[in-house]
Design an enzyme around this catalytic site. Structure first.
Site, PDB file in Angstrom:
ATOM      1  N   ARG A  36      -1.437  68.346  28.481  1.00 57.54           N
ATOM      2  CA  ARG A  36      -0.024  68.651  28.273  1.00 57.54           C
ATOM      3  C   ARG A  36       0.368  69.956  28.959  1.00 57.54           C
ATOM      4  O   ARG A  36      -0.473  70.777  29.299  1.00 57.54           O
ATOM      5  CB  ARG A  36       0.286  68.728  26.775  1.00 57.54           C
ATOM      6  CG  ARG A  36       0.413  67.353  26.127  1.00 57.54           C
ATOM      7  CD  ARG A  36       0.690  67.420  24.646  1.00 57.54           C
ATOM      8  NE  ARG A  36      -0.465  67.897  23.914  1.00 57.54           N
ATOM      9  CZ  ARG A  36      -0.635  69.128  23.474  1.00 57.54           C
ATOM     10  NH1 ARG A  36       0.317  70.029  23.649  1.00 57.54           N
ATOM     11  NH2 ARG A  36      -1.726  69.464  22.836  1.00 57.54           N
ATOM     12  N   SER A  55      -6.794  70.620  18.922  1.00 55.35           N
ATOM     13  CA  SER A  55      -7.386  69.667  19.853  1.00 55.35           C
ATOM     14  C   SER A  55      -8.901  69.888  19.993  1.00 55.35           C
ATOM     15  O   SER A  55      -9.353  71.010  20.168  1.00 55.35           O
ATOM     16  CB  SER A  55      -6.705  69.845  21.212  1.00 55.35           C
ATOM     17  OG  SER A  55      -7.065  68.805  22.060  1.00 55.35           O
ATOM     18  N   ARG A  70      -9.862  60.599  28.152  1.00 61.63           N
ATOM     19  CA  ARG A  70      -9.340  60.050  26.895  1.00 61.63           C
ATOM     20  C   ARG A  70      -9.322  58.537  26.891  1.00 61.63           C
ATOM     21  O   ARG A  70      -9.177  57.905  27.931  1.00 61.63           O
ATOM     22  CB  ARG A  70      -7.883  60.503  26.706  1.00 61.63           C
ATOM     23  CG  ARG A  70      -7.705  61.986  26.493  1.00 61.63           C
ATOM     24  CD  ARG A  70      -7.682  62.311  25.021  1.00 61.63           C
ATOM     25  NE  ARG A  70      -7.539  63.739  24.799  1.00 61.63           N
ATOM     26  CZ  ARG A  70      -7.376  64.274  23.591  1.00 61.63           C
ATOM     27  NH1 ARG A  70      -7.310  63.514  22.518  1.00 61.63           N
ATOM     28  NH2 ARG A  70      -7.288  65.572  23.464  1.00 61.63           N
ATOM     29  N   HIS A 115      -0.263  67.357  11.745  1.00 62.35           N
ATOM     30  CA  HIS A 115      -1.181  67.107  12.863  1.00 62.35           C
ATOM     31  C   HIS A 115      -2.565  66.916  12.257  1.00 62.35           C
ATOM     32  O   HIS A 115      -3.370  67.839  12.207  1.00 62.35           O
ATOM     33  CB  HIS A 115      -1.165  68.279  13.849  1.00 62.35           C
ATOM     34  CG  HIS A 115      -1.947  68.013  15.109  1.00 62.35           C
ATOM     35  ND1 HIS A 115      -2.544  69.013  15.843  1.00 62.35           N
ATOM     36  CD2 HIS A 115      -2.221  66.857  15.759  1.00 62.35           C
ATOM     37  CE1 HIS A 115      -3.147  68.480  16.893  1.00 62.35           C
ATOM     38  NE2 HIS A 115      -2.977  67.178  16.866  1.00 62.35           N
ATOM     39  N   LYS A 164     -10.741  65.713  14.597  1.00 67.66           N
ATOM     40  CA  LYS A 164      -9.868  64.835  13.802  1.00 67.66           C
ATOM     41  C   LYS A 164     -10.201  63.361  14.044  1.00 67.66           C
ATOM     42  O   LYS A 164     -10.410  62.595  13.108  1.00 67.66           O
ATOM     43  CB  LYS A 164      -8.384  65.068  14.142  1.00 67.66           C
ATOM     44  CG  LYS A 164      -7.844  66.407  13.692  1.00 67.66           C
ATOM     45  CD  LYS A 164      -6.349  66.544  13.975  1.00 67.66           C
ATOM     46  CE  LYS A 164      -5.994  66.452  15.449  1.00 67.66           C
ATOM     47  NZ  LYS A 164      -6.613  67.498  16.286  1.00 67.66           N
ATOM     48  N   THR A 165     -10.237  62.977  15.323  1.00 64.44           N
ATOM     49  CA  THR A 165     -10.481  61.566  15.637  1.00 64.44           C
ATOM     50  C   THR A 165     -11.929  61.189  15.314  1.00 64.44           C
ATOM     51  O   THR A 165     -12.193  60.179  14.659  1.00 64.44           O
ATOM     52  CB  THR A 165     -10.178  61.292  17.128  1.00 64.44           C
ATOM     53  OG1 THR A 165      -8.815  61.627  17.366  1.00 64.44           O
ATOM     54  CG2 THR A 165     -10.392  59.839  17.485  1.00 64.44           C
ATOM     55  N   ASP A 168      -4.399  61.126  14.142  1.00 66.55           N
ATOM     56  CA  ASP A 168      -3.769  62.334  14.712  1.00 66.55           C
ATOM     57  C   ASP A 168      -2.424  62.763  14.118  1.00 66.55           C
ATOM     58  O   ASP A 168      -2.143  63.950  14.080  1.00 66.55           O
ATOM     59  CB  ASP A 168      -3.584  62.121  16.224  1.00 66.55           C
ATOM     60  CG  ASP A 168      -3.368  63.407  17.005  1.00 66.55           C
ATOM     61  OD1 ASP A 168      -4.221  64.314  16.908  1.00 66.55           O
ATOM     62  OD2 ASP A 168      -2.353  63.526  17.709  1.00 66.55           O
ATOM     63  N   LYS A 212       3.133  63.197  22.100  1.00 67.12           N
ATOM     64  CA  LYS A 212       3.340  64.451  21.398  1.00 67.12           C
ATOM     65  C   LYS A 212       4.814  64.862  21.385  1.00 67.12           C
ATOM     66  O   LYS A 212       5.254  65.568  20.481  1.00 67.12           O
ATOM     67  CB  LYS A 212       2.455  65.565  21.987  1.00 67.12           C
ATOM     68  CG  LYS A 212       0.997  65.497  21.479  1.00 67.12           C
ATOM     69  CD  LYS A 212       0.938  65.536  19.970  1.00 67.12           C
ATOM     70  CE  LYS A 212      -0.364  65.976  19.327  1.00 67.12           C
ATOM     71  NZ  LYS A 212      -1.567  65.240  19.567  1.00 67.12           N
TER      72      LYS A 212
END
Ligand SMILES: Nc1ncnc2c1ncn2[C@@H]1O[C@H](COP(=O)(O)OP(=O)(O)OP(=O)(O)O)[C@@H](O)[C@H]1O
Ligand SMILES: O=C([O-])CC(=O)C(=O)O
Ligand SMILES: [Ca+2]
Ligand SMILES: [Mn+2]
Length: 663
Positions: free
Chosen positions: A181, A363, A447, A345, A367-368, A382, A326
């Site tokens: 991003r 990031s 990704r 988030h 989390k994932t 997410d 996002k």
């Protein structure tokens, strides 16, 4: 060429006659040979044969019983498609010309293929403007509307360089120059309403822009999209909570972007699509086209612009698909709190007994990875909402980091990379198309985007009851935070507002200093209101529903980055298991110095000596120095929050300030 079996003999120079009829079949009476015995195809020409291959989708309008919401069921398929195209034409309209573009459904290439045939059925409907004052009004904008993954694969492979099918069936693609991003190019329109409502100024992710500049960029994006042969349009939903579902339309130039959003947003059923109507929010993704540097506010060729009043987002100058995901998340961070719903988030999963856990973290903190747990149901990886009804996922898919992905350590993510999955910026073997997940040649931020149902134990619909555990993840490259600490409410708020993680610097030039990052609410890049607003909501909900806070370090142990090692994923998983099971809630605790964290003295499956980081450092002086250094960074970061009141009476504020590091 003699063979041992001696079956062949060339002695007499006469080859035996070839028998085309199989043994046992009767010789045809007329003696003519036939290639096979199956009936021939019912086609006279190759075109006819091709037309047999594809059958039209069945009409999707089931006639609804009763009165409620039957508006679209009463109109013909033709009429419905016309309304849909009118709506898309309106979305793609210039704000200065009198009418929207002529839009037509279907791939422009199909017409050419069809030759002299009658046009494909999807070409029947188009919208004609009344006056043609410029060349742009003379051409059609072909719309590829909610294509299926198979159709999008074909579009990508035919027309987009860098698109390949990998050995596992995924679609490998490149996002161009940007592989992450661009937070410094994210702008939000400041108007009478947003100047009051939003967080502006130092620390805020919302870089202001005025309405006029937004419209200039919007016009640039719309003109670019209309100048193309075809555009992709996705009409989809956000938020699995039916009462708070948002309808989004994404208009983009690449099949990659359309497939990415197909996977990441909630996919409407054919029936839901018919009632779709006007979207609540529209994205114009003209990522291949730059912004105009002469335009006010433009500091680079990239601009990601949000206009909350117009309910629109414009993307120029970046093809990184995460901007769309996002960007919409930012919008949810505005819309949901207005309805007393907290946007988060975080990842989220649920045990078989209905115990829900949230996983916050910046990031790359896990989390994932940690919410995808074979023993639990995945609600989402997410973006979530926490309302009075419980939790709901905002998205319909997952976006997993895949650098160094291994089948053994992350089997569910590994298996989710199959047909339909978008694989961004990975490297694969030219011939076999086997992906090399260790290869960082394009980027480290490789990704995979896949629909959530690709995870076998996804919880569908993606909603759950109120969370029992709130797990804050930090990847501490300084190696001084304990692998797990139990937090009281004030500590949870302190760490939530701090939003700490550490990045490791470039790996090529040897050992470098870890870089501490603080990102309020573990997602300062996406929040719209002041961080304390979200923090107050989280505190209230945790208190009301009795959730316990935890801080888990998924980063370094035994020394800082370069000296120690990242904590084994297997150990982190055991820690998470012990939080879920309640084992850790009832463990014995001791308090650490400086950060004042409660750490367990032992837990199943994890060597006790790693639970207190000091034990893992050989150089104790260096440990202490590093600990104080990090504590100092925390303190400094928190200064800006010291004079903000949290909650209505502000009583929590002093408590939160009191639980910061003490030295
Ligand atoms: N102990 C550990 N705990 C968690 N993740 C680990 C650990 N050790 C290594 N990893 C790796 O760290 C990465 C964590 O990334 P993950 O995709 O879960 O990030 P994320 O928090 O979901 O970030 P984003 O918001 O960018 O999607 C994975 O590649 C995982 O394999
Ligand atoms: O948005 C992205 O590109 C990836 C992501 O989830 C994050 O950075 O939090
Ligand atoms: Ca993730
Ligand atoms: Mn994220």
């Amino acid at each position: 060429m003699a063979s041992d079996s001696g079956n062949f003999s060339f002695d007499n120079g006469v080859l035996p006659k070839i028998q085309t009829n199989g043994a046992g079949t009767k010789k045809p009476a007329n003696g003519i040979c036939h290639d096979d015995s199956v009936p021939p195809v019912k086609a006279q020409t190759i075109h006819e044969l091709h037309s047999l291959q594809r059958k039209r989708s069945a009409p999707t309008t089931p006639v609804k019983e009763g009165s409620g919401g039957a508006v679209f069921a009463t109109i013909s398929e033709e009429e419905r498609q016309k309304l849909q195209l009118q709506s898309i034409s309106a979305s793609l309209a210039s704000l200065t010309r009198e009418t929207g573009p002529k839009v037509v459904r279907g791939d422009p290439a199909r017409k050419a293929e069809g030759g002299a045939q009658k046009p494909a059925p999807e070409h029947h409907h188009y919208i004609t403007p009344t006056i043609s004052v410029s060349d742009s009004a003379l051409k059609f904008t072909h719309v590829l509307y909610n294509l299926s993954p198979a159709e999008l694969y074909e579009q990508a492979i035919k027309y987009e360089k860098g698109s390949f099918i990998t050995a596992n069936g995924a679609l490998a693609t490149l996002s161009g120059a940007k592989t992450g991003r661009s937070p410094r190019d994210k702008r939000v329109v400041k108007d009478d309403v947003t100047s009051e409502d939003l967080w502006w100024g130092k620390g805020s992710p919302n870089i202001e822009m005025d309405e006029h500049t937004f419209l200039t960029n919007r016009e640039r994006a719309v003109d670019y999209l209309n100048s193309l042969d075809k555009v992709f349009v996705n009409d989809q939903f956000l938020n699995w909570d039916p009462e708070n579902r948002i309808k989004v339309r994404i208009i983009s130039a690449r099949a990659y972007h359309s497939l990415f959003m197909h996977n990441m947003c909630i996919r409407p059923t054919p029936e839901e699509l018919e009632d779709f109507g006007t979207p609540d929010f529209t994205i114009y993704n003209a990522g291949q086209f730059p912004c105009n540097r002469y335009t006010h506010y433009m500091t680079s060729s990239t601009s990601v612009d949000i206009n909350l009043a117009r309910r629109e987002m414009v993307i120029l100058g970046t093809q990184y698909a995460g901007e769309m995901k996002k960007g919409l998340f930012s919008v949810m961070h505005y819309l949901m709190p207005k309805r007393q719903i907290l946007s988060l988030h975080s990842g989220c999963n649920m045990g078989k007994d209905g115990d829900v856990a949230l996983f916050f973290g910046l990031s790359g903190t896990g989390k994932t990875t940690l919410s995808t747990d074979h023993n639990r149901l995945l609600i989402g990886d997410d973006e979530h909402c926490w309302s009075d009804n419980g939790v709901s996922n905002i998205e319909g898919g997952c976006y997993a980091k895949c650098i160094d992905l291994s089948q053994e350590k992350e089997p569910d993510i590994w298996n989710a990379i199959k047909f339909g999955t978008v694989l961004e910026n990975v490297v694969f073997e030219e011939h076999t198309r086997e992906v090399d997940y260790t290869d960082k040649s394009v980027t480290e931020n490789t990704r995979a985007a896949y629909p959530i149902e690709y995870i076998p134990n996804a919880k569908l619909p993606c909603v759950g009851p109120h969370p029992k555990n709130v797990i804050l993840l930090a990847c501490d490259a300084f190696g001084v935070l304990p692998p797990v600490s139990k937090l009281n409410l004030a500590q949870t708020m302190y760490h939530f507002i701090s939003g700490y993680t550490a990045l490791v610097a470039g790996t090529e030039d040897g050992i470098k200093e870890p870089q501490a990052t603080f990102s309020a609410c573990f997602g300062a890049a996406f929040i719209m209101l002041h961080p304390t607003k979200y923090a107050a909501m989280l505190a209230e909900k945790m208190q009301k529903y009795g959730a316990t806070g935890w801080l888990v370090n998924t980063g370094w142990s035994g020394g800082r980055y370069g000296v120690g090692n990242r904590i084994k994923l297997g150990y982190t998983r055991k820690i998470i298991d012990a939080i879920h099971s309640g084992e850790l809630l009832n463990a014995n605790y001791q308090k650490t110095e400086v950060f004042g964290l409660e750490i367990p003295t032992g837990l199943n499956g994890v060597p006790s000596e790693i639970l207190d980081p000091i034990n893992t450092w050989e150089d104790k002086t260096s440990y202490k120095e590093t600990l104080l250094k990090l504590a100092g960074l925390f303190k400094k970061n928190f200064e800006v929050f010291a004079n903000h009141k949290i909650g209505t009476d502000g009583s929590l504020t002093d408590e939160i300030l009191a639980v910061g590091p003490n030295f």
